[in-house]
Design an enzyme around this catalytic site. Structure first.
Site, PDB file in Angstrom:
ATOM      1  N   LYS A  55       0.829  -1.207   0.000  1.00 49.39           N
ATOM      2  CA  LYS A  55       0.000   0.000   0.000  1.00 49.39           C
ATOM      3  C   LYS A  55       0.858   1.250   0.000  1.00 49.39           C
ATOM      4  O   LYS A  55       0.580   2.217  -0.722  1.00 49.39           O
ATOM      5  CB  LYS A  55      -0.921  -0.002   1.223  1.00 49.39           C
ATOM      6  CG  LYS A  55      -1.960  -1.109   1.230  1.00 49.39           C
ATOM      7  CD  LYS A  55      -2.738  -1.149   2.529  1.00 49.39           C
ATOM      8  CE  LYS A  55      -3.764  -2.261   2.534  1.00 49.39           C
ATOM      9  NZ  LYS A  55      -4.493  -2.365   3.807  1.00 49.39           N
ATOM     10  N   GLN A  99      -4.014  -1.336  10.225  1.00 50.58           N
ATOM     11  CA  GLN A  99      -4.178  -2.677   9.667  1.00 50.58           C
ATOM     12  C   GLN A  99      -4.871  -3.594  10.670  1.00 50.58           C
ATOM     13  O   GLN A  99      -4.442  -3.733  11.818  1.00 50.58           O
ATOM     14  CB  GLN A  99      -2.813  -3.250   9.278  1.00 50.58           C
ATOM     15  CG  GLN A  99      -2.874  -4.606   8.609  1.00 50.58           C
ATOM     16  CD  GLN A  99      -3.563  -4.564   7.258  1.00 50.58           C
ATOM     17  OE1 GLN A  99      -3.510  -3.556   6.556  1.00 50.58           O
ATOM     18  NE2 GLN A  99      -4.199  -5.647   6.884  1.00 50.58           N
ATOM     19  N   ASP A 122     -10.509   3.860   5.458  1.00 44.26           N
ATOM     20  CA  ASP A 122     -11.117   2.519   5.434  1.00 44.26           C
ATOM     21  C   ASP A 122     -12.642   2.586   5.525  1.00 44.26           C
ATOM     22  O   ASP A 122     -13.327   1.615   5.257  1.00 44.26           O
ATOM     23  CB  ASP A 122     -10.579   1.674   6.596  1.00 44.26           C
ATOM     24  CG  ASP A 122      -9.498   0.703   6.149  1.00 44.26           C
ATOM     25  OD1 ASP A 122      -9.459   0.370   4.940  1.00 44.26           O
ATOM     26  OD2 ASP A 122      -8.701   0.267   6.994  1.00 44.26           O
TER      27      ASP A 122
END
Length: 300
Positions: A55, A99, A122
């Site tokens: 990412k 994460q 997210d």
């Protein structure tokens, strides 16, 4: 009946990444901020490390700034929240990604709530979940939306055009995929049914679907005779199974070979929904930077 048309998520994601890169260059050329993505990884899980690094590399490739924060597995809740507070206050950071899953000693809901909703790329903050849950049909997505569901929505609109009036059935009611996909399809004027483990006669419900989105986490769970002829099938599942050569391969939650003979459109696994998730993360980061600069959001 001819085989279903493959929905090439890998190709679409490549195009989306190109559009994001062009959007970043345009934003900077107009005097806007260089979008910045901060990733936070707790622990030393090798797969997570590879995923987070990828990412960061992609963000840099697209002209963004990448801020990588890798913390030891025994990081305390207070230490993690202190870092999130600093990232919230940092003007160079437009997007924050923690994460998941977190180590068991950390309180995931409290961590997600601590992220500034405007930087929650997210789309998991309760404020953003609530905004998606209350959005009017056709209203702009001017807030972060969960990446995988957003990718599903983009693929469907690209493959089918208008989704208005179509019957959509979603197999799986998770907060990460099933529920946000339902909200996005309601926004597109679909008639939506969410199914789950307690749904009675699930195959019969699936056969009513013009759009069938499967995110149940069970290997090849949906069979070909569950699918309405000509339906669009989106397989979100990623399951690793052994091969006769002693290796393994990825398959989805749909029995692909069977579905291919019945569906009108279908995503393969791999190469379908998967590539869209990271591409949509980059899209969300660009959106957050444009929002901060007071510019209009790009249409999803």
């Amino acid at each position: 009946m001819a085989d279903a048309k493959l929905i090439d998520g890998k190709a679409f994601a490549g195009g989306l990444r190109e559009r994001v890169g062009a959007g970043v260059a345009d934003l900077v050329a107009k005097g806007g901020p260089k979008p910045g993505l901060a990733t936070v990884l707790i622990g030393d899980d090798p797969a997570s490390q590879v995923y987070v690094r990828s990412k960061g590399r992609l963000a840099v490739e697209l002209g963004m700034a990448s801020f990588d924060h890798q913390l030891p597995g025994d990081t305390t809740q207070a230490e993690l929240l202190e870092l999130i507070g600093r990232l919230n206050a940092d003007p160079a950071v437009n997007g924050i990604l923690v994460q998941l899953p977190l180590p068991k000693h950390l309180d995931t809901p409290q961590v997600l709530v601590a992220i500034d909703p405007a930087k929650d790329v997210d789309g998991f903050h309760p404020v953003n979940v609530g905004r998606l849950g209350s959005i009017a049909p056709g209203a702009p997505l001017d807030f972060p939306v969960p990446c995988t569901p957003l990718g599903v929505s983009m693929l469907l609109q690209d493959a089918l055009g208008s989704l208005s009036g179509l019957n959509a059935v979603i197999v799986g009611r998770s907060n990460l995929v099933g529920r946000p996909v339902a909200q996005l399809l309601l926004r597109a004027d679909c008639t939506v049914t969410i199914t789950h483990s307690r749904t009675r006669d699930l195959p019969a419900v699936c056969r009513q679907a013009d759009i069938l989105v499967v995110a149940i986490g069970r290997t090849e769970f949906v069979k070909g005779d569950w699918i309405k002829p000509g339906a669009a099938v989106i397989d979100v599942g990623i399951n690793r199974i052994p091969t006769t050569e002693g290796k393994s391969r990825l398959v989805g939650d749909v029995a692909f070979a069977e579905a291919l003979k019945v569906a009108g459109h279908i995503t393969p696994v791999p190469g379908g929904v998967g590539p869209m998730t990271v591409a949509c993360l980059m899209f969300n980061t660009l959106q957050a930077a444009r929002h901060k600069a007071g510019l209009a959001m790009v249409a999803a």
